[in-house]
Design an enzyme around this catalytic site. Structure first.
Site, PDB file in Angstrom:
ATOM      1  CB  SER A   1      77.110 -59.922  29.676  1.00  9.09           C
ATOM      2  OG  SER A   1      77.960 -59.316  28.726  1.00  9.09           O
TER       3      SER A   1
HETATM    4  N1  SAH Z   1      78.343 -60.502  24.153  1.00  6.42           N
HETATM    5  C1  SAH Z   1      79.247 -61.414  24.832  1.00  6.42           C
HETATM    6  C2  SAH Z   1      79.972 -60.764  26.001  1.00  6.42           C
HETATM    7  C3  SAH Z   1      81.212 -60.263  25.522  1.00  6.42           C
HETATM    8  S1  SAH Z   1      82.417 -59.569  26.543  1.00  6.42           S
HETATM    9  C4  SAH Z   1      78.552 -62.667  25.285  1.00  6.42           C
HETATM   10  O1  SAH Z   1      77.337 -62.780  25.134  1.00  6.42           O
HETATM   11  O2  SAH Z   1      79.246 -63.574  25.766  1.00  6.42           O
HETATM   12  C5  SAH Z   1      83.060 -58.430  25.348  1.00  6.42           C
HETATM   13  C6  SAH Z   1      83.683 -59.039  24.112  1.00  6.42           C
HETATM   14  O3  SAH Z   1      84.090 -57.947  23.275  1.00  6.42           O
HETATM   15  C7  SAH Z   1      84.941 -59.862  24.370  1.00  6.42           C
HETATM   16  O4  SAH Z   1      84.804 -61.123  23.780  1.00  6.42           O
HETATM   17  C8  SAH Z   1      86.047 -59.038  23.682  1.00  6.42           C
HETATM   18  O5  SAH Z   1      87.087 -59.822  23.146  1.00  6.42           O
HETATM   19  C9  SAH Z   1      85.273 -58.304  22.598  1.00  6.42           C
HETATM   20  N2  SAH Z   1      85.920 -57.084  22.089  1.00  6.42           N
HETATM   21  C10 SAH Z   1      86.677 -56.193  22.763  1.00  6.42           C
HETATM   22  N3  SAH Z   1      87.065 -55.185  21.972  1.00  6.42           N
HETATM   23  C11 SAH Z   1      86.544 -55.428  20.744  1.00  6.42           C
HETATM   24  C12 SAH Z   1      86.597 -54.739  19.485  1.00  6.42           C
HETATM   25  N4  SAH Z   1      87.277 -53.611  19.330  1.00  6.42           N
HETATM   26  N5  SAH Z   1      85.932 -55.296  18.460  1.00  6.42           N
HETATM   27  C13 SAH Z   1      85.219 -56.445  18.593  1.00  6.42           C
HETATM   28  N6  SAH Z   1      85.143 -57.142  19.748  1.00  6.42           N
HETATM   29  C14 SAH Z   1      85.800 -56.641  20.812  1.00  6.42           C
END
Ligand code: SAH
Length: 215
Positions: A66
């Protein structure tokens, strides 16, 4: 591998902190932790020059780390206190989990993409950030470890999952971007009691989608 945090990186980070401050982040504890955690550790080494721009960036598997402003904004909404037990949905690069950990929270985080989960697990253990990472479906939360003081969703949810509301302590906060494909509204839901929730709205953001349960 030894990771280097040079004066140059620190200088770039100081500028980043200035820029998110100008965009409206006021919580000193949040600004301090953005200054402390080397965001360049969470990008592949060939992309270091992008680490301190206030932009999201690709981390592979169609996912992104993000934007720093968004991380700061969600962290500010969580009102993190030392010792808070926090569940994050969407570990991704592990940057947000590390921010919460360095602020003194006990952090649990779930990731849906197995190779990304494995990669981030190796990174956080190398950095000695003691975050408990889980491979699984965030829609289900972590019933075995509930209840949590705070829950943070870092992907776009089509609706607020009831399971996550259940896994909050009374008085607890859920921060979650809710909406369809391109744009979501940042919501903060406070659990007053089992059947009583208060929702506040904090403007529009754009996240990658929370993947639906495939099972
Ligand atoms: N917090 C992260 C940003 C993540 S982007 C950081 O600091 O880098 C969102 C993330 O959510 C992605 O890695 C994606 O694979 C994950 N994601 C999507 N759907 C999900 C679900 N149902 N359960 C857990 N993770 C999920």
């Amino acid at each position: 591998m030894k990771r280097e945090d040079s004066y140059r990186h620190q200088g770039l980070r100081r500028k980043l902190v200035e820029s998110i401050k100008q965009k409206g982040i006021t919580d000193e504890a949040v600004l301090k932790v953005i200054m402390e955690v080397p965001r360049h550790f969470f990008l592949d080494s060939s992309f270091l020059e992008y680490a301190y721009q206030d932009k999201p960036f690709s981390i592979g598997w169609g996912q992104t780390i993000s934007q720093p402003y968004t991380v700061a904004f969600q962290t500010q909404l969580l009102e993190v206190k030392k010792g808070d037990k926090i569940l994050e949905i969407g570990t991704g690069s592990g940057y947000q989990s590390s921010i919460l950990y360095v602020m003194g929270a006990k952090v649990f985080s779930i990731e849906r993409i197995r190779p990304l989960y494995l990669k981030t697990k190796a990174l956080l253990s190398e950095l000695n950030y003691q975050v408990r990472l889980f491979y699984g479906d965030g829609y289900k939360g972590l019933p075995a470890y509930a209840p949590f003081d705070k829950i943070l969703v870092t992907a776009a949810a089509p609706h607020i999952p009831e399971t996550l509301k259940k896994q909050l302590k009374p008085g607890g906060l859920l921060v979650i971007p809710v909406g369809e494909k391109n744009i979501q509204e940042m919501l903060r839901v406070k659990k007053i009691s089992d059947n009583d929730f208060e929702t506040q709205k904090f403007g529009d953001f754009s996240f990658v989608p929370l993947l639906e349960d495939k099972s």
